[in-house]
Design a protein around this motif. Structure first.
Motif, PDB file in Angstrom:
ATOM      1  N   THR A   1       0.903  -0.741  -0.135  1.00 45.19           N
ATOM      2  CA  THR A   1      -0.152   0.030   0.234  1.00 45.19           C
ATOM      3  C   THR A   1       0.963   1.234   0.041  1.00 45.19           C
ATOM      4  O   THR A   1       1.801   0.858   0.643  1.00 45.19           O
TER       5      THR A   1
ATOM      6  N   GLY B   1       0.804   5.900  -1.706  1.00 46.40           N
ATOM      7  CA  GLY B   1       0.652   6.052  -2.844  1.00 46.40           C
ATOM      8  C   GLY B   1      -0.373   7.864  -2.566  1.00 46.40           C
ATOM      9  O   GLY B   1       0.190   8.461  -1.351  1.00 46.40           O
TER      10      GLY B   1
ATOM     11  N   CYS C   1       5.123   5.221  -4.305  1.00 49.81           N
ATOM     12  CA  CYS C   1       4.547   3.468  -4.938  1.00 49.81           C
ATOM     13  C   CYS C   1       5.202   2.713  -6.071  1.00 49.81           C
ATOM     14  O   CYS C   1       5.783   1.731  -5.280  1.00 49.81           O
TER      15      CYS C   1
ATOM     16  N   GLY D   1      -5.041   0.768  -2.986  1.00 48.30           N
ATOM     17  CA  GLY D   1      -4.543   2.561  -2.995  1.00 48.30           C
ATOM     18  C   GLY D   1      -5.815   3.463  -3.218  1.00 48.30           C
ATOM     19  O   GLY D   1      -7.174   2.588  -2.463  1.00 48.30           O
TER      20      GLY D   1
ATOM     21  N   GLU E   1      -0.920   6.158  -8.507  1.00 44.50           N
ATOM     22  CA  GLU E   1      -0.273   4.322  -7.582  1.00 44.50           C
ATOM     23  C   GLU E   1      -1.101   4.121  -9.285  1.00 44.50           C
ATOM     24  O   GLU E   1      -1.286   2.422  -9.034  1.00 44.50           O
TER      25      GLU E   1
ATOM     26  N   SER F   1      -1.724   5.637   2.843  1.00 44.84           N
ATOM     27  CA  SER F   1      -1.881   4.053   3.772  1.00 44.84           C
ATOM     28  C   SER F   1      -2.282   3.879   4.523  1.00 44.84           C
ATOM     29  O   SER F   1      -2.524   3.306   4.998  1.00 44.84           O
TER      30      SER F   1
END
Length: 351
Positions: free
Chosen positions: A7, A9, A15, A36, A42, A103
């Motif tokens: 995870t 972004g 990413c 994401g 991402e 995230s």
């Protein structure tokens, strides 16, 4: 074998490091998934791979408007609930987070389910998302040694670097930019989002720069100029294989996002760094840039001092000083931390 969820972004820098880790992660995990945002960059990056992608609601801090942030808690809660349902479905052995606001819901949801979380902080100072996430993580790995000392569960490891950076040669890709190789090549990039002030300043300086350099300009989405461009000037919104540009670059002008910096330094490319100023960010790029300038690996041009004249002077100066920089690069080599990071992740998946 085991299952992992990746995870992170909001920007490409939260990413793309996952891509550097994939060759190693695939040795330990037979099932890899990504969580994401719905429409973040991402998603575009990960959907170019074979990794299944899931999206959750995300809330980004707006540094310009406090009223817009009033909805943040509700979005985070909604994101945690959605991430939790995905985790219950996939049942991962570990979650690895590269940070960014994207995230946070997944990290919190994983902790609630006692799924171990490992995070990685790329910048010299810890970002807001990783400050929030750190308390839910087993370990927060860092690119800079000084950063690890500021986190209770921090551990310095370095930055992950993509293998593809070192597999491209200048002769292979030079023709794709329309250049003959008879002039040094200047690469200018404002990061995954582009940078209008850098774009505009560079274009005003083209008449002074083009006699000496061929120029590759990665200008960001919707920032192309439509009129006929001068000879020796190649422009593109985004470059999926930026290693092609790195392979031919003699000198680079860049923002100071950590991942890009470590890649440039590993390739020993002389750089003029124009960090995103405080106010437009939390000031992390200013500290990233200062770190590398202190070691004699780059020169910094603050955005408030940016003009066609100052940009041209900085580029010419760093290029003229390239042989001295080469010696400094030998003193401070940048090593790939991908293997180390992947081992830490795999170790926690087994616990």
């Amino acid at each position: 074998m085991a299952t992992i969820i990746l995870t992170g972004g909001g920007t490409a820098g939260h990413c793309t490091p996952h891509l550097a880790l994939l060759p190693y992660i695939k040795n330990d995990f037979d099932k890899i998934y990504y969580i994401g945002s719905e429409n973040g960059i991402e998603r575009q990056i990960i959907e170019n791979t074979d990794i299944p992608y899931y999206s959750v609601p995300c809330a980004k801090l707006d540094r310009q408007s406090l009223t817009k942030n009033l909805k943040m808690p509700f979005k985070v809660i909604s994101g945690v609930i959605r991430a939790g349902k995905i985790l219950d479905e996939i049942k991962p052995d570990v979650v690895f987070s590269k940070g960014g606001y994207v995230s946070v819901p997944t990290v919190i949801a994983a902790n609630k389910r006692k799924i171990p979380v490992i995070a990685h902080e790329s910048d010299y100072t810890v970002g807001l998302a990783n400050k929030i996430s750190a308390k839910y993580c087993k370990k927060v790995l860092t690119s800079f040694p000084e950063t690890a000392k500021t986190i209770k569960n921090g551990e310095f490891c370095g930055s992950p670097l993509r293998k593809s950076l070192f597999s491209v040669t200048k002769n292979e890709v030079l023709d794709s930019f329309g250049f003959k190789g008879n002039k040094p090549i200047l690469l200018v990039t404002g990061g995954s989002q582009g940078a209008k002030i850098i774009n505009d300043t560079l274009r005003l300086a083209l008449s002074d720069l083009l006699p000496k350099y061929d120029i590759i300009h990665i200008c960001g989405k919707n920032n192309l100029i439509n009129e006929k461009t001068p000879k020796g000037y190649f422009q593109t919104e985004f470059m999926n294989k930026i290693e092609n540009a790195f392979a031919v670059a003699s000198v680079c002008v860049s923002r100071a996002g950590s991942n890009t910096l470590f890649e440039l330094m590993s390739l020993k490319i002389p750089c003029v760094l124009i960090p995103l100023p405080k106010g437009a960010s939390r000031g992390d790029q200013i500290l990233n840039a200062a770190y590398f300038q202190k070691q004699g690996l780059a020169t910094v041009l603050q955005q408030e001092n940016l003009s066609p004249e100052s940009l041209t002077l900085a580029i010419n100066s760093i290029y003229a000083n390239r042989y001295n920089l080469s010696r400094n690069f030998e003193k401070f080599p940048v090593k790939d931390a991908s293997r180390h990071i992947s081992r830490v992740i795999a170790d926690y998946a087994k616990k």
